[in-house]
Design an enzyme around this catalytic site. Structure first.
Site, PDB file in Angstrom:
ATOM      1  N   LEU A 102      -5.475  -4.891  -4.615  1.00 40.69           N
ATOM      2  CA  LEU A 102      -5.590  -3.916  -5.708  1.00 40.69           C
ATOM      3  C   LEU A 102      -6.371  -2.665  -5.319  1.00 40.69           C
ATOM      4  CD1 LEU A 102      -6.212  -6.301  -8.761  1.00 40.69           C
ATOM      5  CD2 LEU A 102      -4.049  -5.469  -7.820  1.00 40.69           C
ATOM      6  N   LYS A 117       5.363  -9.519  -5.831  1.00 46.08           N
ATOM      7  CA  LYS A 117       5.163  -8.068  -5.877  1.00 46.08           C
ATOM      8  C   LYS A 117       6.403  -7.349  -6.408  1.00 46.08           C
ATOM      9  CE  LYS A 117       1.639  -7.661  -2.310  1.00 46.08           C
ATOM     10  NZ  LYS A 117       1.273  -7.116  -0.975  1.00 46.08           N
ATOM     11  N   SER A 134      -7.219  -8.780  -3.183  1.00 43.85           N
ATOM     12  CA  SER A 134      -7.575  -7.814  -2.137  1.00 43.85           C
ATOM     13  C   SER A 134      -6.528  -6.722  -1.987  1.00 43.85           C
ATOM     14  CB  SER A 134      -7.761  -8.529  -0.791  1.00 43.85           C
ATOM     15  OG  SER A 134      -6.534  -9.046  -0.332  1.00 43.85           O
ATOM     16  N   ASP A 146      10.406  -7.401  -0.845  1.00 50.12           N
ATOM     17  CA  ASP A 146       9.079  -7.915  -0.499  1.00 50.12           C
ATOM     18  C   ASP A 146       9.036  -9.387  -0.904  1.00 50.12           C
ATOM     19  OD1 ASP A 146       6.245  -8.367  -0.171  1.00 50.12           O
ATOM     20  OD2 ASP A 146       5.954  -6.202  -0.383  1.00 50.12           O
ATOM     21  N   GLY A 191       0.808  -1.211   0.000  1.00 52.37           N
ATOM     22  CA  GLY A 191       0.000   0.000   0.000  1.00 52.37           C
ATOM     23  C   GLY A 191       0.840   1.259   0.000  1.00 52.37           C
ATOM     24  N   CYS A 231      -4.056  -4.251   8.765  1.00 51.35           N
ATOM     25  CA  CYS A 231      -4.996  -3.787   7.748  1.00 51.35           C
ATOM     26  C   CYS A 231      -5.984  -4.897   7.392  1.00 51.35           C
ATOM     27  CB  CYS A 231      -4.239  -3.331   6.504  1.00 51.35           C
ATOM     28  SG  CYS A 231      -3.245  -1.840   6.736  1.00 51.35           S
ATOM     29  N   ASP A 272       4.647  -3.835   6.765  1.00 43.34           N
ATOM     30  CA  ASP A 272       3.248  -3.963   7.202  1.00 43.34           C
ATOM     31  C   ASP A 272       3.069  -4.238   8.691  1.00 43.34           C
ATOM     32  OD1 ASP A 272       4.231  -6.492   7.108  1.00 43.34           O
ATOM     33  OD2 ASP A 272       2.766  -7.284   5.685  1.00 43.34           O
TER      34      ASP A 272
END
Lengths: 252, 74
Positions: A69, A84, A67, A60, A39, A192, A128
């Site tokens: 996008l 990613k 979910s 990453d 994000g 999140c 994250d």
């Protein structure tokens, strides 16, 4: 840099006061590591690539899921299932194939952090969890590399810049990450995935993080060192709080 | 004595952004958290006068405390 197409590509930077040709050359010479291509990482990477950062590192181990996008705007529907870092590398190449991209398809941890962080001009945090932020901040402190750090959740986010090995105008050391955020108890930090995240929140915070990188690289403005930006996108409010390292001998 | 409490992010929901409060001398940060029904384990950042403090910090007249939750997504 000398090619006519380069002058056209960065024309709006080159005419911009405090950036100009010399600033654009600094941007092209810069090596910036972005930890996390999610994000926060998405707008950070897109804006750094668009600005012309010459070498971008990507860390990453995750793969793109549907979910993601809603907020991870560097990835596309056809990237679902891909690593990613590979999806992001392709997006960067579509913008500017002249950018060198270094891929680390691994998860940052205490054992690999020092090796990953070594050799970059600026490191940007798009991880994250707060636990990963402590690991990254400690590694950047040891490497004496500026860290642009931010976090998001629900409708909210924060952003600051850490250079704890430097001293401020008051002669005191700059604060460390632990002077901003308390280390959370195990299992206490909401994610999140659990409580949600409004898609535009990492868009705003990641864009502001990219600006902090460009400030550090080019030298315009004052970086958010010793200042914490808090963003509330539920009501729309931006607060900047000054903070410092604890006073010597202060037991609190 | 008077103190000022500033709340951020999710801590604002159902509470307030900023509020002046009259509290007894000797009030600790922890007492303020309890009065707001905030679990100290959910607190990410606590600043008094721009310094990170622990929850047992005793507040002085006129001080402002800033309280952030754990915001660690990315």
């Amino acid at each position: 840099m000398a090619a006519p197409s380069d002058l056209e590509r960065w024309a709006r930077h080159i005419v911009l006061r405090d950036v100009g040709g010399p600033g654009q050359q600094k941007i092209r010479a810069a090596r910036v590591l972005v930890v996390g291509a999610g994000g926060l990482g998405s707008p950070i990477l897109l804006y750094l690539a668009a600005a012309g950062i010459g070498t971008i590192g990507l860390v990453d181990d995750d793969r793109v899921s549907l979910s993601n996008l809603q907020r991870q705007v560097i990835h596309r529907l056809e990237d679902v299932g891909r690593l990613k870092v590979e999806s992001a590398r392709d997006a960067i190449a579509r913008l500017d194939p002249g950018i060198a991209v270094v891929l680390h398809p691994i998860r940052l941890d205490a054992a690999n952090a020092d090796a990953i962080v070594a050799g970059w001009d600026v490191v940007v945090d798009g991880v994250d969890t707060l636990d990963a932020r402590f690991v990254l901040a400690d590694a950047c402190e040891r490497a004496r590399t500026p860290l642009v750090s931010s976090g998001v959740l629900e409708f909210y986010g924060w952003l600051t810049v850490l250079e704890p090995w430097k001293t401020g105008e008051d002669g005191r050391p700059n604060p460390r990450f632990r002077d901003v955020v308390r280390r959370p108890a195990q299992g206490r930090q909401p994610t999140c995935a659990e409580v949600g995240i409004l898609g535009v929140v990492p868009g705003v915070l990641g864009t502001l993080a990219a600006n902090e990188v460009l400030k550090l690289v080019v030298g315009y403005g004052e970086p958010l060192v010793r200042r914490l930006l808090s963003v509330d996108l539920r009501d729309v409010g931006f607060d900047v709080l000054d903070y410092a390292a604890p006073d010597p001998g202060d037991g609190s | 004595m008077k103190i000022t409490v500033k709340l951020f992010a999710t801590f604002r929901q159902g509470r307030f952004k900023i509020e002046d409060r009259d509290v007894p001398v000797g009030t600790r940060v922890l007492d303020v958290l309890h009065s707001l029904d905030i679990d100290p384990a959910d607190v990410g950042t606590l600043f008094v006068k721009g310094r990170a403090v622990e929850v047992d910090r005793v507040l002085d007249e006129g001080e402002a405390i800033a309280i952030f939750p754990l915001v660690g997504g990315g």
